[in-house]
Each structure stands twice: as C-alpha cells, then as structure tokens.
Design a protein around this motif. Structure first.
Motif, PDB file in Angstrom:
ATOM      1  N   PRO A  33     -16.521  -0.254   3.812  1.00 40.63           N
ATOM      2  CA  PRO A  33     -16.273   0.062   2.273  1.00 40.63           C
ATOM      3  C   PRO A  33     -16.643   1.283   1.963  1.00 40.63           C
ATOM      4  N   TRP A  34     -17.898   2.022   2.851  1.00 43.05           N
ATOM      5  CA  TRP A  34     -18.368   3.256   2.366  1.00 43.05           C
ATOM      6  C   TRP A  34     -18.653   4.062   3.620  1.00 43.05           C
ATOM      7  N   LEU A  35     -18.017   5.190   3.339  1.00 46.10           N
ATOM      8  CA  LEU A  35     -18.231   6.412   4.545  1.00 46.10           C
ATOM      9  C   LEU A  35     -18.963   7.704   4.102  1.00 46.10           C
ATOM     10  N   GLY A  36     -19.563   7.999   4.902  1.00 42.34           N
ATOM     11  CA  GLY A  36     -20.155   9.526   4.331  1.00 42.34           C
ATOM     12  C   GLY A  36     -19.339  10.663   4.138  1.00 42.34           C
ATOM     13  N   ARG A  37     -19.791  11.520   3.566  1.00 43.40           N
ATOM     14  CA  ARG A  37     -18.754  12.711   3.112  1.00 43.40           C
ATOM     15  C   ARG A  37     -17.936  13.183   4.201  1.00 43.40           C
ATOM     16  N   ALA A  38     -18.928  13.462   5.292  1.00 45.56           N
ATOM     17  CA  ALA A  38     -18.170  14.092   6.492  1.00 45.56           C
ATOM     18  C   ALA A  38     -17.059  13.343   7.263  1.00 45.56           C
ATOM     19  N   LYS A  39     -17.269  12.092   7.077  1.00 42.44           N
ATOM     20  CA  LYS A  39     -16.265  11.186   7.931  1.00 42.44           C
ATOM     21  C   LYS A  39     -15.210  11.144   6.920  1.00 42.44           C
ATOM     22  N   ARG A  40     -15.539  10.776   5.496  1.00 42.31           N
ATOM     23  CA  ARG A  40     -14.239  10.583   4.931  1.00 42.31           C
ATOM     24  C   ARG A  40     -13.463  11.931   4.834  1.00 42.31           C
ATOM     25  N   ALA A  41     -14.184  12.994   4.854  1.00 46.02           N
ATOM     26  CA  ALA A  41     -13.210  14.272   4.936  1.00 46.02           C
ATOM     27  C   ALA A  41     -12.585  14.441   6.312  1.00 46.02           C
ATOM     28  N   SER A  42     -13.052  13.919   7.276  1.00 46.83           N
ATOM     29  CA  SER A  42     -12.364  13.847   8.755  1.00 46.83           C
ATOM     30  C   SER A  42     -11.265  12.656   8.550  1.00 46.83           C
ATOM     31  N   VAL A  43     -11.401  11.811   7.918  1.00 43.54           N
ATOM     32  CA  VAL A  43     -10.362  10.801   7.861  1.00 43.54           C
ATOM     33  C   VAL A  43      -9.130  11.444   6.847  1.00 43.54           C
ATOM     34  N   GLU A  44      -9.493  12.080   5.994  1.00 45.65           N
ATOM     35  CA  GLU A  44      -8.418  12.807   5.121  1.00 45.65           C
ATOM     36  C   GLU A  44      -7.690  13.719   5.623  1.00 45.65           C
ATOM     37  N   THR A  45      -8.416  14.513   6.488  1.00 45.56           N
ATOM     38  CA  THR A  45      -7.853  15.350   7.230  1.00 45.56           C
ATOM     39  C   THR A  45      -6.724  14.915   8.232  1.00 45.56           C
ATOM     40  N   ARG A  46      -7.302  14.036   9.146  1.00 47.22           N
ATOM     41  CA  ARG A  46      -6.170  13.461   9.844  1.00 47.22           C
ATOM     42  C   ARG A  46      -5.069  12.681   9.099  1.00 47.22           C
ATOM     43  N   VAL A  47      -5.443  12.012   8.110  1.00 50.31           N
ATOM     44  CA  VAL A  47      -4.305  11.522   7.522  1.00 50.31           C
ATOM     45  C   VAL A  47      -3.056  12.523   6.633  1.00 50.31           C
ATOM     46  N   LEU A  73       0.793  -1.265   0.016  1.00 49.08           N
ATOM     47  CA  LEU A  73      -0.058  -0.029  -0.064  1.00 49.08           C
ATOM     48  C   LEU A  73       0.981   1.261   0.109  1.00 49.08           C
ATOM     49  N   SER A  74       0.217   2.279  -0.199  1.00 55.44           N
ATOM     50  CA  SER A  74       0.824   3.696  -0.474  1.00 55.44           C
ATOM     51  C   SER A  74       0.938   4.135   0.990  1.00 55.44           C
ATOM     52  N   VAL A  75       2.102   5.237   1.408  1.00 50.57           N
ATOM     53  CA  VAL A  75       2.071   5.714   2.449  1.00 50.57           C
ATOM     54  C   VAL A  75       0.730   6.361   3.022  1.00 50.57           C
ATOM     55  N   ALA A  76       0.100   6.819   2.320  1.00 55.59           N
ATOM     56  CA  ALA A  76      -0.888   7.787   2.640  1.00 55.59           C
ATOM     57  C   ALA A  76      -2.149   6.381   3.189  1.00 55.59           C
ATOM     58  N   ASP A  77      -2.196   5.338   2.208  1.00 60.05           N
ATOM     59  CA  ASP A  77      -3.426   4.245   2.534  1.00 60.05           C
ATOM     60  C   ASP A  77      -2.761   3.644   3.848  1.00 60.05           C
ATOM     61  N   ASN A  78      -1.644   3.370   4.234  1.00 57.38           N
ATOM     62  CA  ASN A  78      -1.191   2.775   5.393  1.00 57.38           C
ATOM     63  C   ASN A  78      -1.613   3.914   6.513  1.00 57.38           C
ATOM     64  N   ILE A  79      -1.427   4.912   6.503  1.00 60.25           N
ATOM     65  CA  ILE A  79      -1.923   5.814   7.570  1.00 60.25           C
ATOM     66  C   ILE A  79      -3.401   5.851   7.583  1.00 60.25           C
ATOM     67  N   ARG A  80      -4.161   5.844   6.438  1.00 62.92           N
ATOM     68  CA  ARG A  80      -5.670   5.897   6.342  1.00 62.92           C
ATOM     69  C   ARG A  80      -6.160   4.518   7.086  1.00 62.92           C
ATOM     70  N   VAL A  81      -5.511   3.441   6.955  1.00 56.55           N
ATOM     71  CA  VAL A  81      -6.007   2.351   7.433  1.00 56.55           C
ATOM     72  C   VAL A  81      -6.002   2.530   8.877  1.00 56.55           C
ATOM     73  N   ALA A  82      -4.865   2.965   9.541  1.00 55.53           N
ATOM     74  CA  ALA A  82      -4.763   3.165  11.108  1.00 55.53           C
ATOM     75  C   ALA A  82      -5.776   4.160  11.475  1.00 55.53           C
ATOM     76  N   VAL A  83      -5.947   5.442  10.792  1.00 51.37           N
ATOM     77  CA  VAL A  83      -6.954   6.388  11.111  1.00 51.37           C
ATOM     78  C   VAL A  83      -8.311   5.917  11.328  1.00 51.37           C
ATOM     79  N   GLU A  84      -8.721   5.006  10.078  1.00 48.30           N
ATOM     80  CA  GLU A  84     -10.090   4.674  10.259  1.00 48.30           C
ATOM     81  C   GLU A  84     -10.115   3.671  11.126  1.00 48.30           C
ATOM     82  N   ILE A  85      -9.255   2.767  11.310  1.00 47.53           N
ATOM     83  CA  ILE A  85      -9.527   1.860  12.671  1.00 47.53           C
ATOM     84  C   ILE A  85      -9.693   2.482  13.875  1.00 47.53           C
ATOM     85  N   ALA A  86      -8.653   3.550  14.071  1.00 51.74           N
ATOM     86  CA  ALA A  86      -8.784   4.427  15.334  1.00 51.74           C
ATOM     87  C   ALA A  86     -10.097   5.140  15.565  1.00 51.74           C
ATOM     88  N   ALA A  87     -10.687   5.598  14.464  1.00 50.52           N
ATOM     89  CA  ALA A  87     -11.963   6.210  14.342  1.00 50.52           C
ATOM     90  C   ALA A  87     -13.177   5.281  14.660  1.00 50.52           C
TER      91      ALA A  87
END
Length: 173
Positions: free
Chosen positions: A36-50, A16-30
């Motif tokens: 497989p699907w996150l709402g727009r607000a949750k996805r934006a929150s994950v991307e901000t934290r990544v 996986l990419s660096v961002a995807d490795n960190i995204r996995v951890a952020v999603e699990i932590a959240a």
C-alpha cells in the motif's frame, strides 16, 4: 530473466486504467507485491517503468482509459506490455490476433515486430492467421493432427507440397 506468456483469452483488469494494469505488473515484477505504500524512490522507479512500457506499447495516449472500454487490440497490447514488465528474454504469445479485425491484426503484428526489434526479444507465437505468421516469423513450424508437418523459413513453408496438401487441399507431388 526468463520468459513471459499471454493467453488466447486476454487477461487484464478491465475496471482499471491502462496505466494501472501495467503498474500492477511492474510492482509485482519488482517484488513489491502491491504494497500500500512505497518510498519516493521506489514509486519513481515504478512510474518510470510504467511510462516506458506505455510508450513501447503505443498506449501513451490511452494511459487513463479504462481497459474494459478499449478495443480488443488495445486490450491485447495492454496485456502484452504487462507481460514485458517481467523483462523476459522470451515472450510466448498464444494467438495474439484471435478475434480481431484487419486493422487490429495489423496493429498487433506491428507491435510484435517492434518489440522484437527494439527490446531484443525472442518471440514465439501460436497463430492461425497466415498473414501474421508469414509477416512476422523467421522460422515456422507447421503442425497437423498434433505432429510436425514441416519446419523452415517462411519461403520454405510456402513452397512445401506437404503444407499445401494439408492446408490448401492440393495434391502432394
């Protein structure tokens, strides 16, 4: 908020990419558990934290790089930032510079110091590279044969006859 740790052997998803490795951890932590699907607000929150973690880890220029193709130091930095996705107060690092050359060791030591200062983290590390220990530590505990040999500030440890006898072969006074 509790603690997070890394292991002596780097634990990342090499394909996986660096961002995807960190995204996995952020999603699990959240608590999203890789839905497989996150709402727009949750996805934006994950991307901000990544993005925050990529910048904090000095990895913003490696966002899309496959982790398995990166240097050992960058893989370790990715793993450390994955651990920080948990927002711990205590970060435990098991030999964070093991197997690294001088430049990678320096870069990881700088990252650890930056995380301590910027994120207000308490960091406990097990490390055999004394340059790293004396550069980073506020307090040091020296073990010999499974027992505490000495404990104190870097200067107290450097001045300890017991430590010098055990690790440098000098006769204790």
């Amino acid at each position: 908020r509790g603690m997070a740790r890394t292991f002596q052997i780097t634990e990342v998803f090499p394909e996986l990419s660096v961002a995807d490795n960190i995204r996995v951890a952020v999603e699990i932590a959240a608590g999203y558990r890789l839905r497989p699907w996150l709402g727009r607000a949750k996805r934006a929150s994950v991307e901000t934290r990544v993005s925050e973690l990529l910048v904090m880890g000095g990895l913003a220029d490696k966002t899309g790089a496959r982790v398995g193709a990166l240097s050992h130091g960058d893989q370790r930095a990715t793993e450390i930032m994955m651990s920080l996705a948990l927002r711990p107060r205590l970060l435990m690092l098991d030999e964070p510079t093991a197997g690294m050359g001088d430049q990678e060791t320096y870069d990881i030591a700088r990252l650890v110091r930056r995380l301590h200062r910027q994120a207000g983290l308490t960091i406990m590390l097990i490390e055999h590279d004394m340059r790293v220990v004396f550069n980073l530590a506020d307090r040091i505990m020296v073990l010999a044969e499974g027992r505490v040999l000495a404990e104190g500030t870097p200067q107290e440890i450097a001045d300890s006859d017991k430590v010098q006898a055990a690790y440098l072969g000098k006769a204790a006074a």
